[in-house]
Write a protein that holds these residues in place. Structure first.
Motif, PDB file in Angstrom:
ATOM      1  N   PRO A 418       0.855  -1.181   0.000  1.00 22.31           N
ATOM      2  CA  PRO A 418       0.000   0.000   0.000  1.00 22.31           C
ATOM      3  C   PRO A 418       0.897   1.238   0.000  1.00 22.31           C
ATOM      4  O   PRO A 418       1.965   1.221   0.633  1.00 22.31           O
ATOM      5  N   ASP A 419       0.453   2.294  -0.707  1.00 21.39           N
ATOM      6  CA  ASP A 419       1.227   3.533  -0.837  1.00 21.39           C
ATOM      7  C   ASP A 419       1.876   4.042   0.430  1.00 21.39           C
ATOM      8  O   ASP A 419       3.012   4.466   0.437  1.00 21.39           O
ATOM      9  N   GLU A 420       1.099   4.012   1.525  1.00 20.91           N
ATOM     10  CA  GLU A 420       1.560   4.664   2.751  1.00 20.91           C
ATOM     11  C   GLU A 420       2.856   4.103   3.318  1.00 20.91           C
ATOM     12  O   GLU A 420       3.533   4.778   4.061  1.00 20.91           O
ATOM     13  N   TYR A 421       3.197   2.871   2.971  1.00 23.42           N
ATOM     14  CA  TYR A 421       4.429   2.285   3.515  1.00 23.42           C
ATOM     15  C   TYR A 421       5.604   2.383   2.545  1.00 23.42           C
ATOM     16  O   TYR A 421       6.693   1.918   2.840  1.00 23.42           O
ATOM     17  N   LEU A 422       5.334   2.975   1.369  1.00 26.57           N
ATOM     18  CA  LEU A 422       6.348   2.966   0.315  1.00 26.57           C
ATOM     19  C   LEU A 422       7.647   3.630   0.754  1.00 26.57           C
ATOM     20  O   LEU A 422       8.732   3.083   0.543  1.00 26.57           O
ATOM     21  N   GLY A 423       7.541   4.803   1.424  1.00 34.22           N
ATOM     22  CA  GLY A 423       8.738   5.534   1.841  1.00 34.22           C
ATOM     23  C   GLY A 423       9.672   4.671   2.672  1.00 34.22           C
ATOM     24  O   GLY A 423      10.877   4.576   2.400  1.00 34.22           O
ATOM     25  N   GLY A 424       9.108   4.037   3.677  1.00 30.24           N
ATOM     26  CA  GLY A 424       9.895   3.187   4.576  1.00 30.24           C
ATOM     27  C   GLY A 424      10.539   2.030   3.844  1.00 30.24           C
ATOM     28  O   GLY A 424      11.679   1.644   4.130  1.00 30.24           O
ATOM     29  N   ILE A 425       9.809   1.486   2.879  1.00 28.69           N
ATOM     30  CA  ILE A 425      10.326   0.331   2.145  1.00 28.69           C
ATOM     31  C   ILE A 425      11.474   0.736   1.215  1.00 28.69           C
ATOM     32  O   ILE A 425      12.480   0.048   1.123  1.00 28.69           O
ATOM     33  N   LEU A 426      11.323   1.906   0.563  1.00 24.48           N
ATOM     34  CA  LEU A 426      12.397   2.380  -0.312  1.00 24.48           C
ATOM     35  C   LEU A 426      13.664   2.604   0.508  1.00 24.48           C
ATOM     36  O   LEU A 426      14.763   2.253   0.087  1.00 24.48           O
ATOM     37  N   LYS A 427      13.492   3.151   1.706  1.00 31.54           N
ATOM     38  CA  LYS A 427      14.659   3.398   2.560  1.00 31.54           C
ATOM     39  C   LYS A 427      15.322   2.071   2.945  1.00 31.54           C
ATOM     40  O   LYS A 427      16.549   1.945   2.881  1.00 31.54           O
ATOM     41  N   LEU A 428      14.503   1.095   3.308  1.00 30.59           N
ATOM     42  CA  LEU A 428      15.044  -0.218   3.669  1.00 30.59           C
ATOM     43  C   LEU A 428      15.873  -0.797   2.512  1.00 30.59           C
ATOM     44  O   LEU A 428      16.996  -1.250   2.706  1.00 30.59           O
ATOM     45  N   CYS A 429      15.314  -0.740   1.306  1.00 26.58           N
ATOM     46  CA  CYS A 429      16.021  -1.304   0.149  1.00 26.58           C
ATOM     47  C   CYS A 429      17.306  -0.541  -0.121  1.00 26.58           C
ATOM     48  O   CYS A 429      18.337  -1.127  -0.448  1.00 26.58           O
ATOM     49  N   GLN A 430      17.230   0.784   0.010  1.00 22.72           N
ATOM     50  CA  GLN A 430      18.385   1.634  -0.217  1.00 22.72           C
ATOM     51  C   GLN A 430      19.499   1.292   0.792  1.00 22.72           C
ATOM     52  O   GLN A 430      20.655   1.125   0.428  1.00 22.72           O
ATOM     53  N   ASP A 431      19.106   1.164   2.068  1.00 21.42           N
ATOM     54  CA  ASP A 431      20.071   0.817   3.123  1.00 21.42           C
ATOM     55  C   ASP A 431      20.728  -0.531   2.867  1.00 21.42           C
ATOM     56  O   ASP A 431      21.821  -0.802   3.351  1.00 21.42           O
ATOM     57  N   ARG A 432      20.028  -1.388   2.159  1.00 17.59           N
ATOM     58  CA  ARG A 432      20.572  -2.727   1.908  1.00 17.59           C
ATOM     59  C   ARG A 432      21.262  -2.801   0.550  1.00 17.59           C
ATOM     60  O   ARG A 432      21.271  -3.837  -0.094  1.00 17.59           O
ATOM     61  N   ARG A 433      21.766  -1.700   0.084  1.00 19.90           N
ATOM     62  CA  ARG A 433      22.515  -1.612  -1.177  1.00 19.90           C
ATOM     63  C   ARG A 433      21.657  -1.944  -2.402  1.00 19.90           C
ATOM     64  O   ARG A 433      22.147  -2.450  -3.409  1.00 19.90           O
ATOM     65  N   THR A 510      29.105  -1.320   4.993  1.00 15.91           N
ATOM     66  CA  THR A 510      28.160  -1.480   6.100  1.00 15.91           C
ATOM     67  C   THR A 510      28.801  -2.210   7.279  1.00 15.91           C
ATOM     68  O   THR A 510      28.164  -2.447   8.287  1.00 15.91           O
ATOM     69  N   ALA A 511      30.088  -2.534   7.143  1.00 18.25           N
ATOM     70  CA  ALA A 511      30.768  -3.347   8.161  1.00 18.25           C
ATOM     71  C   ALA A 511      30.743  -2.687   9.540  1.00 18.25           C
ATOM     72  O   ALA A 511      30.446  -3.333  10.547  1.00 18.25           O
ATOM     73  N   GLU A 512      31.041  -1.385   9.558  1.00 26.76           N
ATOM     74  CA  GLU A 512      31.154  -0.729  10.854  1.00 26.76           C
ATOM     75  C   GLU A 512      29.830  -0.755  11.593  1.00 26.76           C
ATOM     76  O   GLU A 512      29.763  -1.074  12.780  1.00 26.76           O
ATOM     77  N   GLU A 513      28.752  -0.436  10.858  1.00 25.59           N
ATOM     78  CA  GLU A 513      27.431  -0.406  11.465  1.00 25.59           C
ATOM     79  C   GLU A 513      27.046  -1.800  11.975  1.00 25.59           C
ATOM     80  O   GLU A 513      26.553  -1.963  13.095  1.00 25.59           O
ATOM     81  N   ARG A 514      27.289  -2.799  11.143  1.00 27.78           N
ATOM     82  CA  ARG A 514      27.008  -4.182  11.533  1.00 27.78           C
ATOM     83  C   ARG A 514      27.806  -4.571  12.775  1.00 27.78           C
ATOM     84  O   ARG A 514      27.290  -5.188  13.698  1.00 27.78           O
ATOM     85  N   GLY A 515      29.081  -4.215  12.749  1.00 25.23           N
ATOM     86  CA  GLY A 515      29.969  -4.565  13.849  1.00 25.23           C
ATOM     87  C   GLY A 515      29.523  -3.917  15.140  1.00 25.23           C
ATOM     88  O   GLY A 515      29.469  -4.553  16.195  1.00 25.23           O
ATOM     89  N   ARG A 516      29.148  -2.634  15.047  1.00 22.92           N
ATOM     90  CA  ARG A 516      28.707  -1.915  16.234  1.00 22.92           C
ATOM     91  C   ARG A 516      27.442  -2.557  16.791  1.00 22.92           C
ATOM     92  O   ARG A 516      27.315  -2.800  17.985  1.00 22.92           O
ATOM     93  N   GLY A 517      26.518  -2.849  15.891  1.00 21.27           N
ATOM     94  CA  GLY A 517      25.258  -3.465  16.325  1.00 21.27           C
ATOM     95  C   GLY A 517      25.510  -4.783  17.039  1.00 21.27           C
ATOM     96  O   GLY A 517      24.931  -5.050  18.094  1.00 21.27           O
ATOM     97  N   MET A 518      26.389  -5.573  16.470  1.00 16.99           N
ATOM     98  CA  MET A 518      26.671  -6.881  17.047  1.00 16.99           C
ATOM     99  C   MET A 518      27.302  -6.742  18.432  1.00 16.99           C
ATOM    100  O   MET A 518      26.921  -7.437  19.375  1.00 16.99           O
ATOM    101  N   CYS A 519      28.261  -5.804  18.579  1.00 14.97           N
ATOM    102  CA  CYS A 519      28.913  -5.605  19.872  1.00 14.97           C
ATOM    103  C   CYS A 519      27.904  -5.129  20.918  1.00 14.97           C
ATOM    104  O   CYS A 519      27.913  -5.583  22.056  1.00 14.97           O
ATOM    105  N   GLU A 520      27.043  -4.206  20.501  1.00 12.76           N
ATOM    106  CA  GLU A 520      26.041  -3.691  21.441  1.00 12.76           C
ATOM    107  C   GLU A 520      25.117  -4.807  21.908  1.00 12.76           C
ATOM    108  O   GLU A 520      24.798  -4.924  23.088  1.00 12.76           O
ATOM    109  N   ARG A 521      24.687  -5.637  20.969  1.00 16.57           N
ATOM    110  CA  ARG A 521      23.775  -6.716  21.361  1.00 16.57           C
ATOM    111  C   ARG A 521      24.457  -7.715  22.283  1.00 16.57           C
ATOM    112  O   ARG A 521      23.887  -8.154  23.263  1.00 16.57           O
ATOM    113  N   LEU A 522      25.705  -8.025  21.953  1.00 13.89           N
ATOM    114  CA  LEU A 522      26.414  -9.000  22.797  1.00 13.89           C
ATOM    115  C   LEU A 522      26.640  -8.441  24.199  1.00 13.89           C
ATOM    116  O   LEU A 522      26.583  -9.172  25.182  1.00 13.89           O
TER     117      LEU A 522
END
Ligand code: GDP
Ligand code: MG
Length: 602
Positions: A418-433, A510-522
């Motif tokens: 549905p249109d209303e979620y399009l913005g968020g989805i485009l951002k998600l795809c963009q963030d994932r290269r 995206t390595a740094e962001e991934r790495g930071r996330g992983m360290c924070e979760r651990l």
């Protein structure tokens, strides 16, 4: 059976809109089962399938029904799996049908999952019969739902059948609509046998049972048949159908759906989409659309208790009897000991197997980070020529100095939302290269096509998409080959020691962001010790992220944990129950749950 008296159809529905209940009703009305046999819902027979509301293995049922013209029709109801990981199986099931019932809840209206399935059905040129179900509910608004079907899906809903699978209203009308509106199959009895292998499963009494759809010719007991893609021959020893009880028949003619057995021991010998013909009088060309399915997501499965290794091996063998699409081979890990490297069609497939091992085989497992298959060009060394390798396990990453290039698999993803979620989805795809290829609008809905690296999708893309769109977006993908990427291996170190189960291959960007996330979760997930514990993410020798778990003072009580206290306490409580569920890394005890939680990217 005369072709004109056969109808082959599937049922499309969003979860909980009543697909299983309706299927049961149709079976009941056509007399396939007694009242007592009806008690359990028939079509979804596995426990997990029921809980998750999805169907993993298709079960097809033949209904014999006398229509208004006094003739008895053979209606074959094809059940299809309902998830992207099994998209190819779904496409073969749909290719075996000429139509579909589109079941929509009269109180809920058209929902996400409905759409993806409808589009697939339309792609197979199916005649679609809309059914508005649950009209017995006080909140039912069939007229509104009809409008929605017309506006959102673009189907004519004027003649939609109003029904209640619960009370039985409209069920005869549905059967009549199937006969009147879904076209009969085509085929030629005189031509050489040409049948599609739609599905197969292992039955302890019969061996491998094969679901087939005959295109031309006749399939009979005693025939010597040939699988054209596999190049193998078998002797047919049983031919029949399910009502849903197993019924043996003399033959399956053109247009018919049914089963055969041919003394086959393993489902790995039967490829979905293969063409079956006879050895004596073979058809010239196989059916179109065959694809060899291969695992695309790999991870390690290790028993928490090393003594369970043999049990894990046996359980994997048993599961594979029924599922040729997952693979496994032995693997050893410095920290985790003996286990298996397993390949799956996707993340849901991985979760299903993992859950079955835990639940049905009572195994405690550690799962390592899921990974796709990378291709690497390696330079020659003193002792070895240059070569190209396929890497299934980040732990096997060759020496970086030897790597000339790394390629990763890409997919083409189609998302409806549905249109209303399009913005968020485009951002998600963009963030994932992602690379946007298309964006079109159809009445309040958007269809976006993106090219994405599979690596960015396997972790949590699907979950994120669902949460961004409140479940309304649908997602479908196909692989489009390998492309070079700037990829590196990221290691996670706990107290200076690498934890191989957590190492992964990531894009440098995206390595740094991934790495930071992983360290924070651990940091949140690993309980405090009497000493300070550094947690680091590193590429080669370079630390890219770091967190520290501070030491626990001796007088500190259980109340004072840092991070998410309740979550950590829960973990600690679980640990108390079974000491075996901990793993030691550089003197640090990591609870088993921490691995799984840490791997869920978020
Ligand atoms: P599926 O996920 O599409 O297979 O849906 P189910 O057949 O499992 O149905 C989901 C829920 O809706 C169950 O609790 C059913 O009893 C209920 N249900 C199905 N059809 C009807 C109906 O016509 N009326 C009412 N009131 N409930 C229904
Ligand atoms: Mg169901």
């Amino acid at each position: 059976t005369d072709l004109s008296r056969i109808r082959n159809f599937s049922i499309i529905a969003h979860i909980d809109h009543g697909k299983s209940t309706l299927a049961d009703r149709l079976i009941q009305l056509t007399g396939g089962l007694t009242e007592r046999e009806m008690k359990a819902q028939v079509l979804d027979n596995m426990e997990i399938e029921q809980e998750r509301g999805i169907t993993i293995k298709s079960q097809t049922v033949r209904l014999n029904w006398q229509a208004a013209d006094g003739e008895t029709y053979e209606l074959n109801l094809m059940d299809t799996p309902g998830h992207v990981d099994f998209a190819y199986e779904v496409s073969r099931s749909l290719a075996a049908c000429e139509g579909a019932l589109l079941v929509v809840d009269a109180a809920q209206g058209v929902e996400a999952q409905t759409l993806a399935n409808v589009y697939q059905s339309i792609e197979h040129d199916h005649e679609i019969v809309p059914v508005i179900n649950k009209i017995d509910l006080p909140a039912a608004d069939p007229d509104k739902v009809k409008l929605e079907i017309e506006e959102v899906i673009g189907l004519d809903a004027e003649h939609a059948v109003e029904a209640s699978a619960k009370t039985g209203i409209g069920i005869e009308e549905i059967l009549q609509a199937i006969v009147d509106r879904i076209p009969p199959p085509t085929g030629d009895r005189e031509k050489p046998l040409k049948a599609m292998l739609v599905d197969s499963w292992y039955d302890p009494y019969l061996g491998v049972v094969i679901l087939v759809r005959v295109q031309d010719g006749v399939l009979k007991r005693g025939q010597q048949i040939k699988f054209m893609q596999a190049g193998t021959q078998h002797l047919v020893d049983r031919v029949g159908c399910f009502t849903p009880k197993r019924v043996e028949l003399d033959e399956l003619g053109p247009g018919e759906i049914g089963f055969i057995t041919a003394q086959i021991k393993e489902v790995s010998q039967t490829a979905v989409g293969d063409t079956i013909t006879t050895v004596k009088n073979p058809t010239e060309k196989p059916l179109p659309g065959f694809k060899e399915v291969q695992p695309v997501v790999f991870c390690g499965l290790f028993p928490v208790d090393a003594a369970d290794f043999e049990k894990l091996r046996e359980s994997l063998y048993k599961l594979r009897l029924n599922d040729a699409s997952f693979s496994f081979e032995m693997e050893t890990s410095a920290a985790l000991g003996f286990g298996f490297r397993c390949g799956f069609l996707g993340l849901l497939h991985l979760e299903i197997i993992q859950e079955r091992l835990t639940r049905e085989y009572d195994l405690d497992l550690i799962t390592t980070a899921p990974s796709v298959v990378y291709r690497m060009d390696l330079a020659h060394t003193k002792n070895e020529d240059a070569k190209t390798i396929e890497l299934h396990n980040p732990a096997d990453m060759p020496d970086v100095n030897r790597i000339i290039s790394i390629e990763e698999p890409w997919i083409k993803a189609t998302i409806y939302t549905p249109d209303e979620y399009l913005g968020g989805i485009l951002k998600l795809c963009q963030d994932r290269r992602g690379i946007q290829k298309e964006l079109t609008y159809v009445g309040g809905r958007a269809q976006v096509v993106y090219e994405l690296p599979l690596n960015e999708v396997v972790f949590d893309f699907y979950d994120r998409l669902k949460s961004i769109s409140k479940g309304y977006a649908s997602f479908d993908y196909e692989q489009i080959g390998y492309r070079e990427g700037d990829l590196v291996k990221m290691s996670i170190l706990v107290n200076e020691e690498p934890v191989d189960a957590l190492s992964m291959i990531v894009h440098r960007g995206t390595a740094e962001e991934r790495g930071r996330g992983m360290c924070e979760r651990l940091k949140e997930l690993i309980p405090r010790h009497l000493f300070k514990i550094p947690i680091q993410a590193a590429i080669g020798g370079k630390i890219i992220a770091r967190e520290t778990i501070s030491a626990m003072r001796k007088d500190v009580t259980a109340k004072c944990y840092g991070g998410d206290a309740t979550r950590k306490r829960k973990l600690l409580e679980k640990q108390k129950k079974g000491k075996a569920k901990m793993r030691e890394y550089g003197n640090v005890s990591i609870p088993q749950e921490a691995f799984i939680a840490a791997l869920k990217m978020g």
